[in-house]
Structure formats: C-alpha cells, structure tokens
Design a protein around this motif. Sequence first.
Motif, PDB file in Angstrom:
ATOM      1  N   LEU A  61    -105.957 -51.392 -73.962  1.00 34.56           N
ATOM      2  CA  LEU A  61    -104.720 -51.817 -73.955  1.00 34.56           C
ATOM      3  C   LEU A  61    -103.857 -50.792 -74.340  1.00 34.56           C
ATOM      4  O   LEU A  61    -102.631 -50.688 -73.587  1.00 34.56           O
ATOM      5  N   TYR A  62    -104.063 -50.068 -75.123  1.00 38.67           N
ATOM      6  CA  TYR A  62    -103.018 -48.737 -75.556  1.00 38.67           C
ATOM      7  C   TYR A  62    -102.652 -48.248 -74.315  1.00 38.67           C
ATOM      8  O   TYR A  62    -101.660 -47.569 -74.138  1.00 38.67           O
ATOM      9  N   ALA A  63    -103.823 -47.668 -73.657  1.00 40.22           N
ATOM     10  CA  ALA A  63    -103.733 -46.683 -72.479  1.00 40.22           C
ATOM     11  C   ALA A  63    -102.788 -47.492 -71.416  1.00 40.22           C
ATOM     12  O   ALA A  63    -102.104 -46.663 -70.526  1.00 40.22           O
ATOM     13  N   ARG A  64    -102.658 -48.865 -71.263  1.00 36.92           N
ATOM     14  CA  ARG A  64    -101.880 -49.407 -70.181  1.00 36.92           C
ATOM     15  C   ARG A  64    -100.351 -49.338 -70.676  1.00 36.92           C
ATOM     16  O   ARG A  64     -99.326 -49.150 -69.838  1.00 36.92           O
ATOM     17  N   CYS A  65     -99.884 -48.790 -71.742  1.00 44.06           N
ATOM     18  CA  CYS A  65     -98.379 -48.733 -72.277  1.00 44.06           C
ATOM     19  C   CYS A  65     -98.439 -47.430 -72.990  1.00 44.06           C
ATOM     20  O   CYS A  65     -96.969 -47.277 -73.389  1.00 44.06           O
ATOM     21  N   TYR A  66     -99.349 -46.603 -73.100  1.00 34.79           N
ATOM     22  CA  TYR A  66     -99.108 -45.440 -74.000  1.00 34.79           C
ATOM     23  C   TYR A  66     -98.073 -44.555 -73.673  1.00 34.79           C
ATOM     24  O   TYR A  66     -97.680 -43.762 -74.538  1.00 34.79           O
ATOM     25  N   ASP A  67     -97.956 -44.451 -72.235  1.00 33.35           N
ATOM     26  CA  ASP A  67     -97.203 -43.362 -71.610  1.00 33.35           C
ATOM     27  C   ASP A  67     -95.659 -43.530 -72.055  1.00 33.35           C
ATOM     28  O   ASP A  67     -94.709 -42.543 -71.584  1.00 33.35           O
ATOM     29  N   VAL A  68     -95.320 -44.550 -72.293  1.00 33.69           N
ATOM     30  CA  VAL A  68     -93.831 -44.844 -72.680  1.00 33.69           C
ATOM     31  C   VAL A  68     -93.603 -43.803 -73.812  1.00 33.69           C
ATOM     32  O   VAL A  68     -92.533 -43.414 -73.937  1.00 33.69           O
TER      33      VAL A  68
END
Length: 215
Positions: free
Chosen positions: A8-15
């Motif tokens: 889950l973290y991977a899907r929004c981490y790049d913010v």
Amino acid sequence: MTTLVWDLYARCYDVIAGLSPYRKMVFDLMDLVPERPRRVLDAGCGTGNLTLALSSKSPGEAVAVDLSPVMLEVSRRKNPDVAHLRADLDGDLAELPGEFDVILCGNVIYALADPARTVELLKKRLVPGGLLLVTTPRAGAGVFPILAEHIRERGIVSLWRVILPLLVVGVINARLLTASAHHFLTRDQLREVLGTDRIRTTYSGQAWLAVYQDS
C-alpha cells in the motif's frame, strides 16, 4: 509491518519524492557515490528513486532488491534496464549476486528485525574499499519538520494536488514512527551498528546519513 502495508505504501510513496527535503536527501547520497562505480546495490530499493538517481553516476551495473512485489513493480517501471530481485533483508541475503563497489540502504534499516545483523551481511558484500551508504530516521524523528521546510521553500500551494496521497503516507509514517518493533537510532547507536564515525543529519534533520568504507 506486513508486506501488504508496504505494498500500500508503494502506491502512494512517491508523493514524498516531490518534497524538497527528500530531494536533498537523495542528492546528499548521490554526492557520496563515486563516478562510474563497477557494481551498485540498492538494498531495499522501494519505488526505485535512489536507483533512478544512480543513473547520473553511470554505474557499470546496478541491482535493486526489495521484499515488496509492488515496490519492485514501481521501481522496474522507472528503471527498466536495472536488474530487480525480490529479497528479504532480514534473511541471509543469499539472493544477492556477488560483491559491490557501493551499497545504498536508504531509510531501510529502521524497519529490519536486527539492523546490526543485516549491516554485517551487507558489509561482506563490499569489494575492498567499497562503500555502504545508509540513511535512517533518527530517534525522535517526525514528519512536520520535513513538510515545514518544503512549505518554506516551495509554498503550501505546491501541496494541494497531492494532499490525499500525502495524507495516506502521513498516516503510514506516523505508524512507522511509533511502532515498537522499529529501530530509531541515536547517533551513538548508529555508530555502533555501522562501525563508522562518518555520520551527519539529512532530510530536514530527521534522518542520519552514514558512510562506512571497507578497509
């Protein structure tokens, strides 16, 4: 945390990658990587931001490893010419191919079961004179100084398009920073784990940057 949470973290981490302090942390690490290293390992590559930054150093070969399949998927899209392997840094690291001139370990060791054990295994994968470069959240780290520095430099308006994923990342980070199983080290503790005095702060003062060089 479980692999599911990391996915889950991977899907929004790049913010986070758009925040000024994060970009400075990446630059701090890249400043320590020599030009044209023969082989480089990104140990715990996450979504591949350090691996991508490595291209500026023209490595002969780069290898990126992570436990989360989603993290690896995101990193592969950014770094199609880099070898990606799924590996558990809490394991024996038998999956790692050979030795490396540089090993990057960006904001990873705090989440390992036994950071000292993993660090020793990574050191064994360095060529003579090789570098192990580590960033890790320090004891007492928080997310607000990071956001405050970004807002001072870029303005609060720069965050409005990413506010929702930033909130998700913030919630996960808050959980990370309060998890009793994680290791948020003091400078002295990190010195003991890594066996180096080359330690300073980065990431708005919320993380350590440490350099170990094999003798």
